[in-house]
Scaffold this active site. Structure first.
Site, mmCIF file in Angstrom:
data_model
loop_
_atom_site.group_PDB
_atom_site.id
_atom_site.type_symbol
_atom_site.label_atom_id
_atom_site.label_comp_id
_atom_site.label_asym_id
_atom_site.label_seq_id
_atom_site.Cartn_x
_atom_site.Cartn_y
_atom_site.Cartn_z
ATOM 1 N N CYS A 128 -2.056 0.001 10.599
ATOM 2 C CA CYS A 128 -1.461 1.108 9.836
ATOM 3 C C CYS A 128 -0.255 1.734 10.541
ATOM 4 C CB CYS A 128 -2.504 2.172 9.553
ATOM 5 S SG CYS A 128 -3.502 2.613 10.994
ATOM 6 N N HIS A 241 -0.491 9.222 8.457
ATOM 7 C CA HIS A 241 -0.063 9.102 9.850
ATOM 8 C C HIS A 241 1.402 9.537 9.942
ATOM 9 C CE1 HIS A 241 -3.730 7.209 10.712
ATOM 10 N NE2 HIS A 241 -3.351 5.980 10.995
#
Lengths: 337, 337
Positions: A128, A241
């Protein structure tokens, strides 16, 4: 050609979104199988207007399956992918297990779509934190060659799955009530705290999550000279994120040029107006598929590089969306033959 | 020589800790005055075993005051410091207003204590995010000369005072209850979110908070060649600023050498054992006076630099503790004459 799809790990945080994406992006499949470990077998899962029963993940489950999307931990992917390949299926795997295997392409459809043409049954989707960074770096690399990247991450608890978010919510509730909450999913309390370690110790004082950002970036961009110094930190955010990135390129870029490159890149949305307090933030990116970039400015420490801030929904582009996009790409290529 | 102390801003988040520190560090004063704006006048504040009434902040309030500690916003410090100096007092100011004035020394007692000898009535204490970084950088600078610093911060809501923490707690409570909470202290929601802007837009796309880290670092270390590329980010943590720092030095340092330099530095505590999951975290540093350093490793992106993680209680070393230490230093020097 890819008529029967199987999803391994449908009940996890990412698996649920894979199902949503398969429906919302109208993947042209005929049959969908959901596979999981014994614990989840028999569960009924709603997919669009169908209800599908979860079946046991075992070698025979892949008979007549053409395409597999895997949303599982590394150790599960290590076991099931060879079963699927032996049965003649192509596997799009989100785990970390196969990514650095020389026979496995590591693919971000906006960045290196042609890499899917050369697989041996397994195609990997990157980590990710790497995916969102590389989506943003790719246009700069193409235009000016990335030499060095210094990145500090601010990673959401959903990177550790549903249990990560549950622990953040529960421990914050307890903290506000003056109660302690012993950590289980994380090594330390995450409520009102930061944990500067994601993954295990890997090499030279860097963690496994940090080294993924080094090696996966090089593999996806196809340039082993790219240098990356990463620091990965868990923050008390549920989804999204964020990354503070400084990139040094062979040919120095102006802020205007870098901004135009970001604007022209597939999968990138620029949100950048500091005077108007506009920049990407996790809450705004939750549920979106793009990688968001802002705070674009020149490096005032003299490298000629560009500093920027990058946010993306780690469950979407960082995982589910990218895997479904790879599946979509395979189906489109097969249909075009 | 410094017999009467006045504290301006005693009822704020930092002012309360200044009072605690004045008592716990046994500052050798004879009389203590508490000054504040009209709103707080008459309030009784407990200081050790005394109770002191808050008096009005006005020019006459500094009559017979020898030493002033100021814990106020910039605009208040701009006004009261000249009153205090005119009355013959020395001012230790925590605000940002006087820091870059050429006649005002900017002091961290562990780093540049001798700078207090050359003042014109005002001595400034640096910005919180700068202070902890410079305490950590100072021993490396002395040994190997710091050339360039790339820093990304993770700053607590208490940097915006008591109101900042109240907003984080209240908005998280509301978020968990499914209610929205319009932000007041911050420009955007802070619950489960990050805000990549602290302060106002200043220059070249950098914020005022970021530019403080550039200019104050140079002034404290007395080296205008030091280059700093900062990114300042507000995170949903109550107390304790964290920083991901990459420092490039003129003479490359080994990890062992850097670690020994940190260990030997006044005011620095090393917490660094990744295999044992030991590193500084905000919750562990809350209420402590030191600057905590960990994740010390060499820069694998090839600069020969050192990467590390630095955490400190922003209300303590980042504000109250440093100001009280400056006062202490002045008193010690005066007593030694």
């Amino acid at each position: 050609m890819y008529e029967t799809i199987a999803l391994v790990g449908a009940t996890g945080a990412v698996g649920r979104i894979v199902l949503d994406q398969i429906v919302s992006r109208k993947l042209p499949y005929k049959r969908l199988k959901l596979l999981a470990s014994e614990r989840s077998v028999g569960k009924e899962v709603r997919v669009g207007d169908q209800t599908i029963k979860v079946e046991l993940l075992e070698p025979d489950a892949f008979k007549n399956v053409d395409l597999v999307i895997g949303s599982t931990p590394d150790e599960v992917a290590a076991e099931f992918a060879p079963w699927a390949v032996a049965a003649g299926a192509v596997v799009v795997d989100e785990s970390g297990f196969w990514r650095m295997d020389a026979k496995v392409p590591l693919v971000i459809p906006e960045v290196n779509p042609d890499a899917v043409d050369h697989h041996s049954g397994i195609i990997a989707s990157p980590n990710c934190s790497t995916t969102q960074m590389v989506v943003a770096l790719a246009p700069l690399h193409k235009a000016a060659r990335v030499k060095r990247v210094i990145v500090s991450t601010y990673q959401a608890t959903s990177g550790a799955g549903l249990a990560g978010n549950e622990e953040l919510r529960d421990s914050i509730r307890d903290s506000l009530a003056g109660k302690t909450h012993p950590p289980k999913t994380f090594a330390h309390p995450i409520a009102f705290n930061l944990i500067p370690q994601i993954g295990s110790e890997k090499q030279d004082g860097y963690t496994s999550e940090e080294m993924k950002m080094v090696y996966e970036t090089r593999k996806i961009l196809g340039d082993d000279d790219i240098q990356v110094c990463p620091t990965c930190v868990r923050v008390p955010v549920l989804i999204g994120h964020s990354e503070s990135i400084l990139v040094e390129t062979e040919r120095p870029l102006t802020v205007m040029e870098a901004t135009e490159l970001f604007r022209g890149a597939d999968g990138v949305t620029v949100v950048d107006d500091l005077a108007a307090k506009q920049y990407p933030m996790p809450l705004d990116c939750d549920g979106k598929d793009d990688v968001f970039v802002g705070r674009i400015r020149h490096d005032i420490s003299g490298s000629g590089g560009i500093a920027f801030w990058c946010v993306s929904d780690n469950l979407r582009k960082g995982a589910a969306t990218n895997a479904v996009q790879i599946a979509e790409l395979l189906m489109r290529k097969a249909a075009a033959v």
